[in-house]
Design a protein around this motif. Structure first.
Motif, PDB file in Angstrom:
ATOM      1  N   LEU A   4       0.851  -1.189   0.000  1.00 57.68           N
ATOM      2  CA  LEU A   4       0.000   0.000   0.000  1.00 57.68           C
ATOM      3  C   LEU A   4       0.885   1.238   0.000  1.00 57.68           C
ATOM      4  O   LEU A   4       1.766   1.375   0.848  1.00 57.68           O
ATOM      5  N   LEU A   5       0.658   2.130  -0.958  1.00 59.59           N
ATOM      6  CA  LEU A   5       1.330   3.427  -0.973  1.00 59.59           C
ATOM      7  C   LEU A   5       0.380   4.440  -0.351  1.00 59.59           C
ATOM      8  O   LEU A   5      -0.714   4.673  -0.863  1.00 59.59           O
ATOM      9  N   ALA A  25      -7.871   5.212   9.419  1.00 61.40           N
ATOM     10  CA  ALA A  25      -8.853   4.143   9.596  1.00 61.40           C
ATOM     11  C   ALA A  25      -8.767   3.157   8.429  1.00 61.40           C
ATOM     12  O   ALA A  25      -8.873   1.938   8.618  1.00 61.40           O
ATOM     13  N   PHE A  26      -8.578   3.675   7.227  1.00 60.57           N
ATOM     14  CA  PHE A  26      -8.412   2.816   6.056  1.00 60.57           C
ATOM     15  C   PHE A  26      -7.148   1.976   6.194  1.00 60.57           C
ATOM     16  O   PHE A  26      -7.167   0.751   5.987  1.00 60.57           O
ATOM     17  N   ARG A  27      -6.065   2.640   6.551  1.00 61.44           N
ATOM     18  CA  ARG A  27      -4.786   1.935   6.658  1.00 61.44           C
ATOM     19  C   ARG A  27      -4.820   0.859   7.746  1.00 61.44           C
ATOM     20  O   ARG A  27      -4.289  -0.248   7.552  1.00 61.44           O
ATOM     21  N   LYS A  28      -5.449   1.168   8.875  1.00 60.20           N
ATOM     22  CA  LYS A  28      -5.541   0.186   9.960  1.00 60.20           C
ATOM     23  C   LYS A  28      -6.285  -1.058   9.498  1.00 60.20           C
ATOM     24  O   LYS A  28      -5.853  -2.193   9.743  1.00 60.20           O
ATOM     25  N   ALA A  29      -7.420  -0.857   8.809  1.00 65.28           N
ATOM     26  CA  ALA A  29      -8.192  -1.998   8.303  1.00 65.28           C
ATOM     27  C   ALA A  29      -7.402  -2.762   7.254  1.00 65.28           C
ATOM     28  O   ALA A  29      -7.455  -3.998   7.186  1.00 65.28           O
ATOM     29  N   TRP A  30      -6.659  -2.035   6.444  1.00 69.23           N
ATOM     30  CA  TRP A  30      -5.819  -2.675   5.423  1.00 69.23           C
ATOM     31  C   TRP A  30      -4.757  -3.555   6.076  1.00 69.23           C
ATOM     32  O   TRP A  30      -4.539  -4.701   5.662  1.00 69.23           O
ATOM     33  N   GLU A  31      -4.090  -3.016   7.090  1.00 70.23           N
ATOM     34  CA  GLU A  31      -3.012  -3.755   7.752  1.00 70.23           C
ATOM     35  C   GLU A  31      -3.548  -4.982   8.485  1.00 70.23           C
ATOM     36  O   GLU A  31      -2.834  -5.992   8.610  1.00 70.23           O
ATOM     37  N   GLU A  32      -4.792  -4.906   8.953  1.00 67.17           N
ATOM     38  CA  GLU A  32      -5.390  -6.080   9.588  1.00 67.17           C
ATOM     39  C   GLU A  32      -5.573  -7.211   8.579  1.00 67.17           C
ATOM     40  O   GLU A  32      -5.473  -8.382   8.928  1.00 67.17           O
ATOM     41  N   GLN A  33      -5.849  -6.841   7.336  1.00 70.18           N
ATOM     42  CA  GLN A  33      -6.018  -7.831   6.272  1.00 70.18           C
ATOM     43  C   GLN A  33      -4.676  -8.280   5.695  1.00 70.18           C
ATOM     44  O   GLN A  33      -4.575  -9.369   5.128  1.00 70.18           O
ATOM     45  N   HIS A  34      -3.667  -7.442   5.814  1.00 69.22           N
ATOM     46  CA  HIS A  34      -2.335  -7.740   5.262  1.00 69.22           C
ATOM     47  C   HIS A  34      -1.268  -7.547   6.346  1.00 69.22           C
ATOM     48  O   HIS A  34      -0.413  -6.667   6.244  1.00 69.22           O
ATOM     49  N   PRO A  35      -1.296  -8.358   7.406  1.00 69.14           N
ATOM     50  CA  PRO A  35      -0.336  -8.175   8.501  1.00 69.14           C
ATOM     51  C   PRO A  35       1.122  -8.335   8.073  1.00 69.14           C
ATOM     52  O   PRO A  35       2.020  -7.792   8.728  1.00 69.14           O
ATOM     53  N   GLN A  36       1.344  -9.053   6.993  1.00 72.39           N
ATOM     54  CA  GLN A  36       2.710  -9.242   6.506  1.00 72.39           C
ATOM     55  C   GLN A  36       3.012  -8.348   5.308  1.00 72.39           C
ATOM     56  O   GLN A  36       4.060  -8.477   4.674  1.00 72.39           O
ATOM     57  N   GLU A 201     -16.440   4.804   8.702  1.00 70.10           N
ATOM     58  CA  GLU A 201     -17.006   3.490   8.392  1.00 70.10           C
ATOM     59  C   GLU A 201     -16.701   3.093   6.952  1.00 70.10           C
ATOM     60  O   GLU A 201     -16.339   1.937   6.676  1.00 70.10           O
ATOM     61  N   ASP A 202     -16.829   4.047   6.038  1.00 75.01           N
ATOM     62  CA  ASP A 202     -16.528   3.776   4.631  1.00 75.01           C
ATOM     63  C   ASP A 202     -15.064   3.371   4.459  1.00 75.01           C
ATOM     64  O   ASP A 202     -14.748   2.473   3.666  1.00 75.01           O
ATOM     65  N   ALA A 203     -14.183   4.047   5.179  1.00 73.32           N
ATOM     66  CA  ALA A 203     -12.758   3.752   5.067  1.00 73.32           C
ATOM     67  C   ALA A 203     -12.472   2.310   5.456  1.00 73.32           C
ATOM     68  O   ALA A 203     -11.761   1.586   4.748  1.00 73.32           O
ATOM     69  N   ALA A 211      -8.958  -5.307  -0.005  1.00 75.55           N
ATOM     70  CA  ALA A 211      -8.050  -6.388   0.365  1.00 75.55           C
ATOM     71  C   ALA A 211      -8.549  -7.729  -0.134  1.00 75.55           C
ATOM     72  O   ALA A 211      -7.797  -8.553  -0.667  1.00 75.55           O
ATOM     73  N   GLU A 212      -9.846  -7.952   0.001  1.00 72.16           N
ATOM     74  CA  GLU A 212     -10.440  -9.206  -0.464  1.00 72.16           C
ATOM     75  C   GLU A 212     -10.371  -9.305  -1.988  1.00 72.16           C
ATOM     76  O   GLU A 212     -10.117 -10.387  -2.526  1.00 72.16           O
ATOM     77  N   ARG A 213     -10.579  -8.190  -2.658  1.00 70.58           N
ATOM     78  CA  ARG A 213     -10.550  -8.189  -4.115  1.00 70.58           C
ATOM     79  C   ARG A 213      -9.163  -8.508  -4.638  1.00 70.58           C
ATOM     80  O   ARG A 213      -8.987  -9.264  -5.598  1.00 70.58           O
ATOM     81  N   LEU A 214      -8.137  -7.951  -4.000  1.00 71.41           N
ATOM     82  CA  LEU A 214      -6.782  -8.190  -4.445  1.00 71.41           C
ATOM     83  C   LEU A 214      -6.317  -9.611  -4.128  1.00 71.41           C
ATOM     84  O   LEU A 214      -5.463 -10.156  -4.815  1.00 71.41           O
TER      85      LEU A 214
END
Length: 216
Positions: A4-5, A25-36, A201-203, A211-214
């Motif tokens: 993620l950039l 909020a977006f980044r936090k949710a992203w990192e939860e899906q991509h911890p590595q 919430e949207d974020a 994350a799921e799509r990728l």
């Protein structure tokens, strides 16, 4: 793993900035899906990238072997930004409205990464990369509002990110962010709070969906 950039451009730090808060909020949710995964973060307000110069621009149209030392040095800094965009699986941009437009620091980043024949043109090198833009603003510029005609942030970024760079653009728009600070807007505070909650919430939702799509 996914990369993620994340670009922030608000002049305000931390929670004082709506665009930063929603982007976080977006980044936090992203990192939860991509911890590595990897997050490339640039705060162009705190650490501005160079404004484009004649050397940096002309180097893009000059063969490496024919560049002057000044062109080579200027283009090296520009190419690093371009490579970050090209390597990203997704992009997150905080773009608050400053005087009806985007911050000059964000414009400087865009001027560096837009390169005809590489990132823009017939086959943009980052074409199709999803980009989520948090376009916060102090008032409301939605269709039907008195200032609808002064909305230059989404229009501009749609043209540049999608039209020139070929990115897949999505917007999150927290509105009325000046309401808690401006006594003249006090009646709008509930609308601001609702807009902020909806944006947060949207974020989170958009980050998880992306994350799921990728991963599919």
């Amino acid at each position: 793993m996914a990369t993620l950039l994340h670009i922030d451009s608000s002049a305000f730090p931390g929670e004082a900035s709506s665009s930063r808060s929603v982007a976080d909020a977006f980044r936090k949710a992203w990192e939860e899906q991509h911890p590595q995964g990897t997050v490339i973060y640039r705060d162009v307000a705190a650490n501005p990238v160079p404004h484009i110069t004649a050397d940096a621009w002309s180097a893009g149209f000059t063969a490496p072997s024919e560049r002057t030392p000044e062109q080579s040095a200027a283009f090296a800094a520009r190419e690093k930004l371009i490579e970050e965009l090209e390597q990203a699986d997704a992009v997150l941009i905080g773009a608050p409205m400053h005087n009806y437009s985007i911050p000059s620091t964000l414009k400087a980043w865009l001027d560096n990464v837009i390169m005809v024949g590489r990132t823009s043109g017939e086959n943009p090198s980052a074409k199709g990369t999803p980009v989520t833009v948090v376009a916060s603003r102090g008032g409301s510029y939605a269709p039907g509002t008195p200032r609808e005609g002064n909305e230059f942030v989404q229009n501009y970024l749609e043209a540049v990110l999608k039209g020139m760079l070929g990115l897949d653009v999505d917007f999150i728009v927290p509105e009325l962010t000046l309401a808690p600070r401006n006594p003249a807007m006090s009646e709008l505070v509930p609308l601001y709070e609702a807009s902020r909650e909806r944006a947060l919430e949207d974020a989170a939702t958009k980050a998880k969906e992306l994350a799921e799509r990728l991963a599919a």
